[in-house]
Scaffold this motif. Sequence first.
Motif, PDB file in Angstrom:
ATOM      1  N   PRO A  90       0.800  -1.231   0.000  1.00 37.53           N
ATOM      2  CA  PRO A  90       0.000   0.000   0.000  1.00 37.53           C
ATOM      3  C   PRO A  90       0.832   1.280   0.000  1.00 37.53           C
ATOM      4  N   GLU A  91       1.922   1.301   0.732  1.00 37.15           N
ATOM      5  CA  GLU A  91       2.724   2.524   0.836  1.00 37.15           C
ATOM      6  C   GLU A  91       3.419   2.903  -0.465  1.00 37.15           C
ATOM      7  N   GLU A  92       3.454   1.994  -1.444  1.00 32.09           N
ATOM      8  CA  GLU A  92       4.071   2.287  -2.737  1.00 32.09           C
ATOM      9  C   GLU A  92       3.050   2.655  -3.808  1.00 32.09           C
ATOM     10  N   MET A  93       1.777   2.618  -3.467  1.00 34.80           N
ATOM     11  CA  MET A  93       0.729   2.947  -4.434  1.00 34.80           C
ATOM     12  C   MET A  93       0.389   4.434  -4.366  1.00 34.80           C
ATOM     13  N   PRO A  94       0.139   5.043  -5.515  1.00 30.34           N
ATOM     14  CA  PRO A  94      -0.345   6.418  -5.478  1.00 30.34           C
ATOM     15  C   PRO A  94      -1.794   6.428  -4.973  1.00 30.34           C
ATOM     16  N   PRO A  95      -2.255   7.554  -4.448  1.00 34.65           N
ATOM     17  CA  PRO A  95      -3.642   7.609  -3.968  1.00 34.65           C
ATOM     18  C   PRO A  95      -4.666   7.223  -5.034  1.00 34.65           C
ATOM     19  N   SER A  96      -4.378   7.534  -6.285  1.00 36.47           N
ATOM     20  CA  SER A  96      -5.318   7.199  -7.364  1.00 36.47           C
ATOM     21  C   SER A  96      -5.515   5.691  -7.505  1.00 36.47           C
ATOM     22  N   ARG A  97      -4.561   4.891  -7.065  1.00 39.00           N
ATOM     23  CA  ARG A  97      -4.686   3.423  -7.081  1.00 39.00           C
ATOM     24  C   ARG A  97      -5.127   2.887  -5.725  1.00 39.00           C
ATOM     25  N   LEU A  98      -4.576   3.443  -4.651  1.00 42.05           N
ATOM     26  CA  LEU A  98      -4.867   2.940  -3.317  1.00 42.05           C
ATOM     27  C   LEU A  98      -6.302   3.216  -2.897  1.00 42.05           C
ATOM     28  N   CYS A  99      -6.819   4.390  -3.193  1.00 43.28           N
ATOM     29  CA  CYS A  99      -8.172   4.732  -2.758  1.00 43.28           C
ATOM     30  C   CYS A  99      -9.232   3.773  -3.314  1.00 43.28           C
ATOM     31  N   PRO A 100      -9.254   3.490  -4.626  1.00 40.55           N
ATOM     32  CA  PRO A 100     -10.251   2.527  -5.129  1.00 40.55           C
ATOM     33  C   PRO A 100     -10.110   1.126  -4.508  1.00 40.55           C
ATOM     34  N   LEU A 101      -8.876   0.712  -4.231  1.00 42.04           N
ATOM     35  CA  LEU A 101      -8.678  -0.594  -3.592  1.00 42.04           C
ATOM     36  C   LEU A 101      -9.230  -0.592  -2.169  1.00 42.04           C
TER      37      LEU A 101
ATOM     38  N   ARG B 267      -2.116   4.259  10.604  1.00 42.26           N
ATOM     39  CA  ARG B 267      -0.875   4.065  11.381  1.00 42.26           C
ATOM     40  C   ARG B 267       0.216   3.464  10.510  1.00 42.26           C
ATOM     41  N   TYR B 268      -0.151   2.445   9.756  1.00 46.43           N
ATOM     42  CA  TYR B 268       0.822   1.761   8.899  1.00 46.43           C
ATOM     43  C   TYR B 268       1.385   2.706   7.842  1.00 46.43           C
ATOM     44  N   LEU B 269       0.514   3.433   7.165  1.00 44.21           N
ATOM     45  CA  LEU B 269       0.975   4.324   6.102  1.00 44.21           C
ATOM     46  C   LEU B 269       1.822   5.468   6.656  1.00 44.21           C
ATOM     47  N   LYS B 270       1.414   5.990   7.795  1.00 46.39           N
ATOM     48  CA  LYS B 270       2.197   7.070   8.413  1.00 46.39           C
ATOM     49  C   LYS B 270       3.581   6.558   8.799  1.00 46.39           C
ATOM     50  N   ALA B 271       3.640   5.372   9.354  1.00 46.94           N
ATOM     51  CA  ALA B 271       4.924   4.774   9.734  1.00 46.94           C
ATOM     52  C   ALA B 271       5.788   4.486   8.511  1.00 46.94           C
ATOM     53  N   SER B 272       5.162   4.326   7.364  1.00 49.57           N
ATOM     54  CA  SER B 272       5.893   4.035   6.126  1.00 49.57           C
ATOM     55  C   SER B 272       6.202   5.292   5.323  1.00 49.57           C
ATOM     56  N   SER B 273       6.004   6.459   5.948  1.00 49.33           N
ATOM     57  CA  SER B 273       6.283   7.758   5.308  1.00 49.33           C
ATOM     58  C   SER B 273       5.400   8.033   4.102  1.00 49.33           C
ATOM     59  N   TYR B 274       4.189   7.511   4.106  1.00 47.53           N
ATOM     60  CA  TYR B 274       3.261   7.791   3.006  1.00 47.53           C
ATOM     61  C   TYR B 274       2.901   9.267   3.054  1.00 47.53           C
ATOM     62  N   ALA B 275       2.837   9.902   1.910  1.00 48.02           N
ATOM     63  CA  ALA B 275       2.667  11.360   1.844  1.00 48.02           C
ATOM     64  C   ALA B 275       1.231  11.822   2.113  1.00 48.02           C
ATOM     65  N   TYR B 276       0.279  10.906   2.175  1.00 48.95           N
ATOM     66  CA  TYR B 276      -1.124  11.273   2.341  1.00 48.95           C
ATOM     67  C   TYR B 276      -1.717  10.584   3.563  1.00 48.95           C
ATOM     68  N   SER B 277      -2.777  11.180   4.084  1.00 46.94           N
ATOM     69  CA  SER B 277      -3.500  10.595   5.206  1.00 46.94           C
ATOM     70  C   SER B 277      -4.838  10.055   4.704  1.00 46.94           C
ATOM     71  N   VAL B 278      -5.117   8.789   4.972  1.00 53.18           N
ATOM     72  CA  VAL B 278      -6.412   8.233   4.560  1.00 53.18           C
ATOM     73  C   VAL B 278      -7.546   8.829   5.396  1.00 53.18           C
ATOM     74  N   ILE B 279      -7.204   9.426   6.526  1.00 51.62           N
ATOM     75  CA  ILE B 279      -8.213  10.005   7.416  1.00 51.62           C
ATOM     76  C   ILE B 279      -8.471  11.480   7.108  1.00 51.62           C
ATOM     77  N   GLN B 280      -7.477  12.182   6.565  1.00 52.51           N
ATOM     78  CA  GLN B 280      -7.627  13.626   6.381  1.00 52.51           C
ATOM     79  C   GLN B 280      -7.456  14.127   4.954  1.00 52.51           C
ATOM     80  N   SER B 281      -6.686  13.463   4.139  1.00 47.42           N
ATOM     81  CA  SER B 281      -6.382  13.979   2.801  1.00 47.42           C
ATOM     82  C   SER B 281      -7.599  13.960   1.883  1.00 47.42           C
ATOM     83  N   GLU B 282      -7.680  15.000   1.063  1.00 46.09           N
ATOM     84  CA  GLU B 282      -8.768  15.117   0.082  1.00 46.09           C
ATOM     85  C   GLU B 282      -8.741  13.937  -0.903  1.00 46.09           C
ATOM     86  N   GLU B 283      -7.558  13.407  -1.172  1.00 45.11           N
ATOM     87  CA  GLU B 283      -7.425  12.284  -2.118  1.00 45.11           C
ATOM     88  C   GLU B 283      -8.193  11.050  -1.666  1.00 45.11           C
TER      89      GLU B 283
END
Length: 151
Positions: A78-89, A119-135
């Motif tokens: 998940p941490e290697e996917m762009p939001p455009s791919r991760l969000c639909p999944l 938590r996982y994405l934040k720990a993996s330095s993902y640039a977006y938040s699934v809880i807050q980001s508009e993406e």
Amino acid sequence: QPVSSPYPAANRPDLSMSSVAASQDWYQHGTCVGPNGEPGFSQAHPWFSKNTTRKTISDVNVFKRFCSAPPFCEPRPPEEMPPSRLCPLLIAYFTSCKKNNGENYEPESLNSMLRSMERYLKASSYAYSVIQSEEFRELRLSIKRRQSELK
């Protein structure tokens, strides 16, 4: 007098000042290295309880298996996917996930799984938040709809 630890010596977390400082640095900078040097969510992170860490790892592993299975066959974590791919999944996952026995999850369990992913994405330095980001707005709306269906 030293306090006895409930952990066996082999599993006892290292809480020396250098270890805690390194872990705080890990948390603040988002670098994520597991106990054996592998990238991923740290199983020995002092900011999270043992149960929180276990749940996070379990929730993320279930999601990874979902993504790697047909029809998605997504090989990237998940941490290697762009939001455009991760969000639909994530939307597909949260709108269809069920317990092992086939029953639906409680509505709050969906929030708990989303927080595990955060938590996982934040720990993996993902640039977006699934809880807050508009993406990931559509994901949050999908989860709210699913929760209302489950009530």
